[in-house]
Design an enzyme around this catalytic site. Structure first.
Site, PDB file in Angstrom:
ATOM      1  N   GLY A 100      70.772  34.319  39.200  1.00  0.00           N
ATOM      2  CA  GLY A 100      70.420  34.531  40.596  1.00  0.00           C
ATOM      3  C   GLY A 100      71.606  34.411  41.534  1.00  0.00           C
ATOM      4  O   GLY A 100      71.432  34.283  42.752  1.00  0.00           O
ATOM      5  N   ASN A 136      74.153  27.903  40.325  1.00  0.00           N
ATOM      6  CA  ASN A 136      73.470  27.323  39.177  1.00  0.00           C
ATOM      7  C   ASN A 136      72.587  26.134  39.510  1.00  0.00           C
ATOM      8  O   ASN A 136      71.707  25.773  38.724  1.00  0.00           O
ATOM      9  CB  ASN A 136      74.493  26.931  38.107  1.00  0.00           C
ATOM     10  CG  ASN A 136      75.248  28.130  37.573  1.00  0.00           C
ATOM     11  OD1 ASN A 136      74.919  29.269  37.885  1.00  0.00           O
ATOM     12  ND2 ASN A 136      76.260  27.879  36.762  1.00  0.00           N
ATOM     13  N   HIS A 183      25.522  32.953  24.750  1.00  0.00           N
ATOM     14  CA  HIS A 183      25.767  34.200  24.001  1.00  0.00           C
ATOM     15  C   HIS A 183      25.234  35.423  24.756  1.00  0.00           C
ATOM     16  O   HIS A 183      24.876  36.431  24.149  1.00  0.00           O
ATOM     17  CB  HIS A 183      25.124  34.150  22.605  1.00  0.00           C
ATOM     18  CG  HIS A 183      25.574  33.008  21.764  1.00  0.00           C
ATOM     19  ND1 HIS A 183      26.635  33.077  20.892  1.00  0.00           N
ATOM     20  CD2 HIS A 183      25.094  31.731  21.675  1.00  0.00           C
ATOM     21  CE1 HIS A 183      26.798  31.900  20.295  1.00  0.00           C
ATOM     22  NE2 HIS A 183      25.872  31.067  20.759  1.00  0.00           N
ATOM     23  N   SER A 313      31.023  54.399  45.309  1.00  0.00           N
ATOM     24  CA  SER A 313      31.267  55.589  44.510  1.00  0.00           C
ATOM     25  C   SER A 313      31.584  56.775  45.398  1.00  0.00           C
ATOM     26  O   SER A 313      31.026  56.913  46.494  1.00  0.00           O
ATOM     27  CB  SER A 313      30.043  55.913  43.643  1.00  0.00           C
ATOM     28  OG  SER A 313      30.202  57.144  42.982  1.00  0.00           O
ATOM     29  N   LYS A 319      25.595  53.663  46.030  1.00  0.00           N
ATOM     30  CA  LYS A 319      26.070  52.708  45.028  1.00  0.00           C
ATOM     31  C   LYS A 319      27.019  51.707  45.683  1.00  0.00           C
ATOM     32  O   LYS A 319      27.913  52.070  46.438  1.00  0.00           O
ATOM     33  CB  LYS A 319      26.788  53.435  43.905  1.00  0.00           C
ATOM     34  CG  LYS A 319      27.070  52.574  42.671  1.00  0.00           C
ATOM     35  CD  LYS A 319      27.598  53.457  41.535  1.00  0.00           C
ATOM     36  CE  LYS A 319      27.692  52.687  40.236  1.00  0.00           C
ATOM     37  NZ  LYS A 319      28.704  51.631  40.287  1.00  0.00           N
ATOM     38  N   GLU A 326      35.676  41.743  41.221  1.00  0.00           N
ATOM     39  CA  GLU A 326      36.522  42.617  40.413  1.00  0.00           C
ATOM     40  C   GLU A 326      37.997  42.427  40.760  1.00  0.00           C
ATOM     41  O   GLU A 326      38.862  42.342  39.874  1.00  0.00           O
ATOM     42  CB  GLU A 326      36.114  44.075  40.628  1.00  0.00           C
ATOM     43  CG  GLU A 326      34.816  44.454  39.938  1.00  0.00           C
ATOM     44  CD  GLU A 326      34.377  45.876  40.215  1.00  0.00           C
ATOM     45  OE1 GLU A 326      33.395  46.312  39.596  1.00  0.00           O
ATOM     46  OE2 GLU A 326      35.007  46.555  41.066  1.00  0.00           O
TER      47      GLU A 326
END
Length: 461
Positions: A100, A136, A183, A313, A319, A326
């Protein structure tokens, strides 16, 4: 329009620099050499560099190593960067020299130019702005400072905000019973409060783990200079620097007990990133649960309805999609990927210096930002605003054959399994089939199979 240039000199010779640039030769060389991506060093990292230069100048002046007027000019120039000015003067790619050094010199040059203009004298990037420092120890310190600032001021408050939103919703839905799932299949009933409480505990656990990893990050590399020995740094510099930096940032920093550790490794950041990954896993789990619970509205679970935020959509009218969960899930995926990069980069401490510092800085700071923003978005635009579809909850509960589990102590597992299969096959409530297949009265069965009672655990009766 033809761009105008000026000639700057460094130890390698002359280089053309845009006439209006605040930076000088070494920054220009780096800008020319590193054109790997569109990613520049994060703003929070640049501001951390400015905090370091400011504290270093103050420290050198206090130790009698730097003239007061030069130190003041450096401190004032640094403050302008801390306040968000001149950020366009930091053009260097993340994918640069591994130490850097280019970014450190970029800061030295910009601050030197500003200080020279203010002082109407010559402030040198190396001899004055970089006094008592090396790239450094500066760059590892800048990573630590920017991470601590972002964690304390943005991430931890955001996680607290999400936890509080979950607590409010938990109280609001305390008595609402729903079908539990294991499950992805129907299981025993739980309350919304219990489910939300699990999420809340995940977030609190992640927050506590992040907090526990911060002390190591607040023990700074500054003072180790080139290889960890502190060459060219006054022996009192490191401790006084930490005090000055603590005062300006309002965060308690200390000097590291072992500079060789801070320069040659990034173990503290690797550990911190691991805790960010844990938080990302929690965000991902919560986001996916919300998506499942919201699925439908007719062909899915339809347990809740998330706030409608935008059309879902371009072809299907009406929709609406679970856009916030998400987006949060994608952010969590990126954090998990960032952790892998940080892990690989963290082991690149070849002898006395880690040589993947810029990419560590970029990834860890991006992860903090993504988690903080995801937490606030989930809290405000998903958790606080979703509504419960009580009709669907009641319908699923009334036909849930797994409620027969409560009858195991009374009629035995095999008999209960037979009743569950018949209830599922015939599409009847478990109460009706159990009344037909056992000697228990409807009143007894209603008490044994009451979903609310079953959420409390123990043996029904």
């Amino acid at each position: 329009m033809t761009q105008k240039f000026r000639i700057e000199k460094d130890s390698m010779g002359e280089v053309k620099v845009p006439a209006d640039a605040l930076y000088q030769a070494q920054t220009q060389r780096a800008a020319d050499n590193f054109a790997f991506s569109s990613h520049k060093m994060p703003t929070s990292f640049i501001q951390a560099l400015a905090f370091i230069k400011q504290a270093a100048a103050d420290t050198s002046a206090q130790l009698g190593l730097l003239e007061g007027d030069i130190a003041n000019a450096i401190a004032e120039a640094s403050q302008e960067i801390i306040e968000g000015k001149h950020l366009e003067q930091f053009p260097i790619d993340v994918y640069q020299t591994g130490s850097g050094t280019s970014s450190n010199m970029n800061a030295n040059e910009v601050i030197a130019t500003l200080a020279s203009r203010s002082l109407q004298g010559d402030v040198n990037p190396n001899d004055h702005v970089n006094m008592g420092q090396s790239s450094n120890d500066v760059v590892p310190t800048a990573i630590q400072v920017s991470v601590a600032l972002m964690a304390e001021n943005k991430l931890l408050p955001a996680l607290t905000h999400l936890s509080a939103a979950l607590a409010v919703k938990q109280h609001e839905l305390a008595k609402v019973v729903k079908t539990g799932r294991t499950h992805l299949m129907d299981a025993m009933p739980i309350t919304f409060a219990q489910e939300l409480g699990g999420w809340k505990y995940q977030i609190e656990h992640a927050k506590q783990a992040i907090e526990s990893s911060l002390p190591a990050i607040k023990a700074l590399a500054q003072g180790g200079t080139a290889v960890g020995t502190g060459i060219n740094a006054e022996p009192r510099f490191a401790d006084k620097f930490a005090i000055n930096l603590s005062q300006s940032t309002k965060i308690s920093f200390t000097s590291s007990e072992n500079f060789f550790f801070n320069l040659s490794s990034q173990d503290a950041i690797v550990a911190f990133s691991g805790q960010l990954k844990t938080a990302a896993v929690a965000i991902m789990k919560i986001s996916n649960d919300l998506r499942w619970m919201n699925s439908g509205p007719l062909a899915g679970l339809g347990e809740i309805e998330l706030q409608a935020l935008q059309p879902g959509s371009s072809i299907m009218p009406g929709k609406v999609n679970p856009v916030i969960p998400e987006a949060a899930a994608m952010a969590a995926a990126q954090v998990i990927g960032n952790d892998t990069t940080i892990t690989v980069a963290g082991q690149s401490g070849n002898f006395q210096l880690n040589v993947m510092l810029p990419v560590i800085a970029h990834n860890v700071l991006e992860s903090i930002e993504l988690l903080a923003n995801s937490s606030v978005a989930l809290a405000d635009k998903a958790i606080a605003t979703f509504t419960v579809r009580q009709d669907n909850l009641d319908l699923a509960l009334s036909k849930n054959p797994i409620l027969v589990t409560a009858l195991n102590p009374v009629i035995g597992y095999l008999k209960a399994a037979d009743i569950a299969k018949k209830a599922y096959k015939e599409g009847l409530p478990i109460l009706d089939v159990a009344e037909r297949e056992t000697d228990l009265s409807r009143e007894e069965l209603s008490k044994l199979l009451d979903p609310t009672t079953l959420t409390q655990g123990g043996i029904a009766g």
